[in-house]
Design a protein around this motif. Structure first.
Motif, PDB file in Angstrom:
ATOM      1  N   LYS A  23      14.730  55.754  -0.633  1.00 52.65           N
ATOM      2  CA  LYS A  23      13.320  54.825  -0.825  1.00 52.65           C
ATOM      3  C   LYS A  23      13.368  54.298  -2.253  1.00 52.65           C
ATOM      4  CE  LYS A  23      10.385  57.284   2.339  1.00 52.65           C
ATOM      5  NZ  LYS A  23       9.135  57.982   2.641  1.00 52.65           N
ATOM      6  N   MET A  24      13.650  55.061  -3.338  1.00 48.27           N
ATOM      7  CA  MET A  24      13.661  54.413  -4.542  1.00 48.27           C
ATOM      8  C   MET A  24      14.829  53.759  -5.029  1.00 48.27           C
ATOM      9  SD  MET A  24      11.978  55.341  -7.369  1.00 48.27           S
ATOM     10  CE  MET A  24      11.925  53.374  -8.013  1.00 48.27           C
ATOM     11  N   GLY A  25      15.959  53.883  -4.408  1.00 45.87           N
ATOM     12  CA  GLY A  25      16.961  52.938  -4.712  1.00 45.87           C
ATOM     13  C   GLY A  25      16.959  51.488  -3.864  1.00 45.87           C
ATOM     14  N   ALA A  41      26.541  63.869  -4.433  1.00 45.30           N
ATOM     15  CA  ALA A  41      26.995  65.466  -4.168  1.00 45.30           C
ATOM     16  C   ALA A  41      27.934  65.581  -5.502  1.00 45.30           C
ATOM     17  CB  ALA A  41      27.678  65.469  -2.892  1.00 45.30           C
ATOM     18  N   ASP A  42      27.543  66.781  -6.038  1.00 44.94           N
ATOM     19  CA  ASP A  42      28.221  67.239  -7.277  1.00 44.94           C
ATOM     20  C   ASP A  42      29.559  67.801  -6.940  1.00 44.94           C
ATOM     21  OD1 ASP A  42      26.533  66.199  -9.186  1.00 44.94           O
ATOM     22  OD2 ASP A  42      25.162  67.635  -8.983  1.00 44.94           O
ATOM     23  N   TYR A  43      29.705  68.606  -5.662  1.00 42.96           N
ATOM     24  CA  TYR A  43      30.642  69.297  -5.289  1.00 42.96           C
ATOM     25  C   TYR A  43      30.863  69.034  -3.712  1.00 42.96           C
ATOM     26  CZ  TYR A  43      30.124  72.331  -9.343  1.00 42.96           C
ATOM     27  OH  TYR A  43      30.294  72.733 -10.702  1.00 42.96           O
ATOM     28  N   ASP A  95      32.611  62.249 -11.205  1.00 41.00           N
ATOM     29  CA  ASP A  95      31.309  61.669 -11.691  1.00 41.00           C
ATOM     30  C   ASP A  95      31.416  60.208 -11.686  1.00 41.00           C
ATOM     31  OD1 ASP A  95      29.046  60.856 -13.131  1.00 41.00           O
ATOM     32  OD2 ASP A  95      28.635  63.185 -13.392  1.00 41.00           O
ATOM     33  N   ILE A  96      30.612  59.369 -10.720  1.00 35.53           N
ATOM     34  CA  ILE A  96      30.531  58.054 -10.621  1.00 35.53           C
ATOM     35  C   ILE A  96      30.204  57.407 -12.174  1.00 35.53           C
ATOM     36  CG2 ILE A  96      30.066  56.031  -9.736  1.00 35.53           C
ATOM     37  CD1 ILE A  96      29.604  57.948  -7.231  1.00 35.53           C
ATOM     38  N   LEU A  97      28.841  57.949 -12.636  1.00 41.12           N
ATOM     39  CA  LEU A  97      28.121  57.378 -13.597  1.00 41.12           C
ATOM     40  C   LEU A  97      29.001  57.666 -14.807  1.00 41.12           C
ATOM     41  CD1 LEU A  97      25.602  55.978 -14.307  1.00 41.12           C
ATOM     42  CD2 LEU A  97      24.446  57.902 -14.501  1.00 41.12           C
ATOM     43  N   ASP A 138      20.099  64.194 -22.450  1.00 45.17           N
ATOM     44  CA  ASP A 138      21.631  64.634 -22.589  1.00 45.17           C
ATOM     45  C   ASP A 138      22.333  63.802 -21.657  1.00 45.17           C
ATOM     46  OD1 ASP A 138      23.571  66.706 -23.016  1.00 45.17           O
ATOM     47  OD2 ASP A 138      23.413  66.963 -20.935  1.00 45.17           O
ATOM     48  N   LYS A 139      22.004  63.574 -20.488  1.00 43.44           N
ATOM     49  CA  LYS A 139      22.734  62.684 -19.428  1.00 43.44           C
ATOM     50  C   LYS A 139      23.010  61.456 -20.051  1.00 43.44           C
ATOM     51  CE  LYS A 139      22.087  65.253 -15.259  1.00 43.44           C
ATOM     52  NZ  LYS A 139      20.951  65.771 -14.237  1.00 43.44           N
ATOM     53  N   LEU A 140      21.965  60.664 -20.660  1.00 43.56           N
ATOM     54  CA  LEU A 140      21.997  59.506 -21.394  1.00 43.56           C
ATOM     55  C   LEU A 140      23.170  59.254 -22.135  1.00 43.56           C
ATOM     56  CD1 LEU A 140      19.902  56.737 -22.080  1.00 43.56           C
ATOM     57  CD2 LEU A 140      19.688  58.128 -24.044  1.00 43.56           C
ATOM     58  N   GLY A 166      14.079  59.612 -15.633  1.00 51.20           N
ATOM     59  CA  GLY A 166      13.986  61.081 -15.263  1.00 51.20           C
ATOM     60  C   GLY A 166      12.977  61.070 -14.361  1.00 51.20           C
ATOM     61  N   ASN A 167      13.081  62.020 -13.315  1.00 51.78           N
ATOM     62  CA  ASN A 167      12.034  62.459 -12.528  1.00 51.78           C
ATOM     63  C   ASN A 167      12.110  63.791 -12.192  1.00 51.78           C
ATOM     64  OD1 ASN A 167      13.286  60.417  -9.466  1.00 51.78           O
ATOM     65  ND2 ASN A 167      14.468  61.952 -10.816  1.00 51.78           N
ATOM     66  N   ASP A 168      10.903  64.397 -12.227  1.00 49.48           N
ATOM     67  CA  ASP A 168      10.747  66.093 -11.914  1.00 49.48           C
ATOM     68  C   ASP A 168      10.970  66.069 -10.341  1.00 49.48           C
ATOM     69  OD1 ASP A 168      10.053  68.585 -11.371  1.00 49.48           O
ATOM     70  OD2 ASP A 168       8.887  68.911 -13.401  1.00 49.48           O
ATOM     71  N   PHE A 177      12.295  63.239  -4.390  1.00 49.96           N
ATOM     72  CA  PHE A 177      13.061  63.042  -2.932  1.00 49.96           C
ATOM     73  C   PHE A 177      11.935  62.873  -1.917  1.00 49.96           C
ATOM     74  CE2 PHE A 177      16.137  65.941  -5.187  1.00 49.96           C
ATOM     75  CZ  PHE A 177      17.333  64.918  -4.776  1.00 49.96           C
ATOM     76  N   GLY A 178      12.330  61.901  -1.101  1.00 58.58           N
ATOM     77  CA  GLY A 178      11.531  61.458   0.202  1.00 58.58           C
ATOM     78  C   GLY A 178      10.083  60.984   0.097  1.00 58.58           C
ATOM     79  N   SER A 179       9.420  61.055  -1.109  1.00 54.88           N
ATOM     80  CA  SER A 179       7.866  60.486  -1.154  1.00 54.88           C
ATOM     81  C   SER A 179       7.954  59.045  -1.372  1.00 54.88           C
ATOM     82  CB  SER A 179       7.199  61.326  -2.141  1.00 54.88           C
ATOM     83  OG  SER A 179       7.975  61.029  -3.395  1.00 54.88           O
TER      84      SER A 179
HETATM   85  O1  PMT Z   1      16.063  58.706  -2.317  1.00 57.37           O
HETATM   86  P1  PMT Z   1      14.638  58.937  -2.553  1.00 57.37           P
HETATM   87  O2  PMT Z   1      14.328  60.119  -1.579  1.00 57.37           O
HETATM   88  O3  PMT Z   1      13.870  57.829  -2.805  1.00 57.37           O
HETATM   89  O4  PMT Z   1      14.479  59.930  -4.068  1.00 57.37           O
HETATM   90  C1  PMT Z   1      14.938  59.407  -5.073  1.00 57.37           C
HETATM   91  C2  PMT Z   1      15.840  60.334  -6.009  1.00 57.37           C
HETATM   92  C3  PMT Z   1      14.989  61.526  -6.489  1.00 57.37           C
HETATM   93  C4  PMT Z   1      17.179  60.601  -5.268  1.00 57.37           C
HETATM   94  C5  PMT Z   1      15.980  59.224  -7.248  1.00 57.37           C
HETATM   95  O5  PMT Z   1      14.908  59.010  -8.168  1.00 57.37           O
HETATM   96  C6  PMT Z   1      16.948  60.170  -8.384  1.00 57.37           C
HETATM   97  O6  PMT Z   1      16.607  60.990  -9.093  1.00 57.37           O
HETATM   98  N1  PMT Z   1      18.384  59.863  -8.268  1.00 57.37           N
HETATM   99  C7  PMT Z   1      19.384  60.584  -8.970  1.00 57.37           C
HETATM  100  C8  PMT Z   1      19.624  61.729  -8.246  1.00 57.37           C
HETATM  101  C9  PMT Z   1      20.752  62.596  -8.715  1.00 57.37           C
HETATM  102  O7  PMT Z   1      21.656  62.723  -8.285  1.00 57.37           O
HETATM  103  O8  PMT Z   1      20.552  63.061 -10.196  1.00 57.37           O
HETATM  104  P2  PMT Z   1      21.412  63.734 -10.916  1.00 57.37           P
HETATM  105  O9  PMT Z   1      20.490  64.305 -12.193  1.00 57.37           O
HETATM  106  O10 PMT Z   1      22.243  64.970 -10.246  1.00 57.37           O
HETATM  107  O11 PMT Z   1      22.735  62.840 -11.499  1.00 57.37           O
HETATM  108  C10 PMT Z   1      22.709  61.974 -12.660  1.00 57.37           C
HETATM  109  C11 PMT Z   1      23.081  60.930 -12.622  1.00 57.37           C
HETATM  110  O12 PMT Z   1      24.506  61.011 -12.129  1.00 57.37           O
HETATM  111  C12 PMT Z   1      22.355  59.907 -11.450  1.00 57.37           C
HETATM  112  O13 PMT Z   1      22.184  58.750 -11.898  1.00 57.37           O
HETATM  113  C13 PMT Z   1      23.471  60.244 -10.367  1.00 57.37           C
HETATM  114  O14 PMT Z   1      23.399  59.165  -9.352  1.00 57.37           O
HETATM  115  C14 PMT Z   1      24.861  60.092 -11.052  1.00 57.37           C
HETATM  116  N2  PMT Z   1      25.973  61.053 -10.295  1.00 57.37           N
HETATM  117  C15 PMT Z   1      25.896  62.151 -10.126  1.00 57.37           C
HETATM  118  C16 PMT Z   1      26.910  62.964  -9.516  1.00 57.37           C
HETATM  119  C17 PMT Z   1      28.090  62.181  -9.193  1.00 57.37           C
HETATM  120  N3  PMT Z   1      29.083  62.732  -8.779  1.00 57.37           N
HETATM  121  N4  PMT Z   1      28.115  61.046  -9.641  1.00 57.37           N
HETATM  122  C18 PMT Z   1      27.239  60.335 -10.076  1.00 57.37           C
HETATM  123  O15 PMT Z   1      27.097  59.013 -10.467  1.00 57.37           O
END
Ligand code: PMT
Length: 402
Positions: free
Chosen positions: A218-220, A281-283, A309-311, A339-341, A351-353, A361-363
């Motif tokens: 939804k957010m994306g 997915a991180d793993y 890590d794509i970003l 730190d991620k920035l 950032g979202n908690d 997620f989901g809302s």
């Molecule tokens: O989809 P919704 O239900 O609307 O929910 C929205 C959301 C919670 C998914 C969204 O607002 C959000 O927080 N997205 C990022 C989720 C995430 O993976 O966060 P992270 O803190 O684990 O990762 C940090 C950043 O690295 C993110 O921009 C992520 O896209 C990126 N990443 C992470 C892992 C990876 N292997 N590659 C990446 O690019």
């Protein structure tokens, strides 16, 4: 003013006769009109009709090259500002969705960079067939638009949805398209290319099981839609979600983190802004079982390895792009997001908690904090995801102006 160029592509259904009125009215409205007729269309109406109405040569055969210096299907593919396919048969829709190029219409459509509007016309059962619906979805994901057929008595005797939209509706859609393009040129993000990633990824374990997360997309999708409303040329790279593809946006559907990596990197060089909202997915499992893993022991240990890590990779390769990341946290939101920035060389992080009610997620809502690389922090109240997307893009716009 320079005339707008419309390529009218006519395929073989009884409604092909209506295309003559469309060609005539477009010409009278001041458009330059060229016409392609498929072989089947010529069983219903002749090239001479269109030639007379448009004062232009009509194209019917890929191999009928009248001018040695020109490859006709490429030439008219490049010439068009807009392609209108009317009527579009199930066969033509199927060919275009699958990249088949075996006649003048399909080779031209595969080569064109112009926007495309499709007006289907066929029997109601053909229109509702899952294969046709799937093909139309594929074409929508290219950013192509549809003018839905009307309901009524069909030439085949059935009553239902399948009648080609009336010529007036088709002409109006063409006018609307060019008005939209003109208006878009004055919008704040016009001429800018923005790539948004959305949704979760799925990491396969065997043919029946996978690891994923709770992202709904939804957010994306809200970010992609708002960026489009602001005039941007948007590409959405999305993991599996239940949301329909937004109109007028190029959609790349992916499943795994690896596929998202490949698609995002593929489009990266040409983007002005990339917003990585996907929950990647991180793993991922080290071993993907070819057959269903059979239940044996009380426990099953699965070995996982880190995904790329794509970003982080985008941050390392960054040239002119504005790079926006998300941080989904359950504690120390601002510290972890900052730190991620820094670590991923971002210009901005959202950032979202995700442990908070109505956030993450989901809302339909989200409570976000926007942190920029200059150290500025904006904490926003809980907002709908659309409003949150507007706030994020507003900050992106400010960065672009700076
Ligand atoms: O989809 P919704 O239900 O609307 O929910 C929205 C959301 C919670 C998914 C969204 O607002 C959000 O927080 N997205 C990022 C989720 C995430 O993976 O966060 P992270 O803190 O684990 O990762 C940090 C950043 O690295 C993110 O921009 C992520 O896209 C990126 N990443 C992470 C892992 C990876 N292997 N590659 C990446 O690019």
């Amino acid at each position: 003013m320079e005339k707008k160029k419309v390529l009218l592509a006519v395929s073989g259904g009884i409604a092909a006769y209506k295309a003559a009125t469309v060609a005539s009215k477009l010409y009278q409205s001041g458009y330059e009109v060229k016409v392609i007729l498929t072989n089947s269309a010529q069983k219903f109406i002749t090239p001479l009709t269109f030639q007379t109405l448009t004062r232009q040569e009509v194209y019917t055969d890929t191999f009928e090259e009248k001018e040695p210096a020109i490859v006709s299907h490429i030439d008219i593919a490049d010439w068009a500002d807009l392609v209108l396919i009317a009527p579009a048969t199930a066969n033509v829709i199927g060919k275009l969705a699958n990249g088949i190029a075996d006649d003048m219409l399909s080779t031209t459509l595969l080569a064109t960079k112009a926007d495309v509007i499709i007006a289907p016309a066929m029997n109601v059962n053909m229109f509702n067939h899952p294969a046709v619906q799937k093909n139309m979805k594929t074409l929508s994901s290219f950013g192509w638009r549809f003018i839905e057929p009307n309901e009524g008595l069909l030439a085949c005797g059935w009553i239902g949805k399948g009648r080609l939209a009336e010529p007036e509706e088709l002409i109006e859609a063409v006018h609307d398209y060019f008005n939209e393009i003109t208006n878009q040129k004055t919008l704040p993000l016009s001429g800018k290319k923005i790539l948004v990633t959305a949704g979760p990824t799925r990491e396969e374990l065997d043919p029946v099981r996978y690891f994923t997360n709770h992202s709904s997309g939804k957010m994306g999708y809200a970010l992609a839609s708002v960026a489009k409303q602001l005039g941007a040329d948007v590409t959405l790279v999305t993991g599996p979600t239940a949301i329909d593809s937004p109109e007028g946006i190029k959609v790349e559907k992916v499943t795994s983190a690896k596929e998202m990596f490949d698609q995002t990197l593929f489009h990266y060089a040409e983007q002005d802004v990339v917003i990585k909202c996907a929950a990647v997915a991180d793993y991922t499992p080290v071993t993907v079982h070819e057959n269903k893993f059979k239940k044996k022991n009380d426990t099953w240990t699965v070995e996982l390895r880190k995904t790329d890590d794509i970003l982080q990779t985008l941050g390392e390769k960054k040239e002119h792009q504005i790079l926006v990341g998300f941080a989904a946290e359950t504690e120390n939101l601002e510290n972890y997001a900052t730190d991620k920035l820094r670590r991923k060389n971002l210009d901005m992080v959202v950032g979202n908690d995700v442990s908070k009610e109505g956030s993450g997620f989901g809302s339909d809502t989200n409570e976000i904090v926007i942190i920029k690389k200059d150290g500025s922090i904006s904490k926003l109240p809980i907002l709908t995801k659309e409003k949150a997307a507007k706030e994020i893009l507003q900050q992106v716009l400010e960065m672009m102006e700076q």
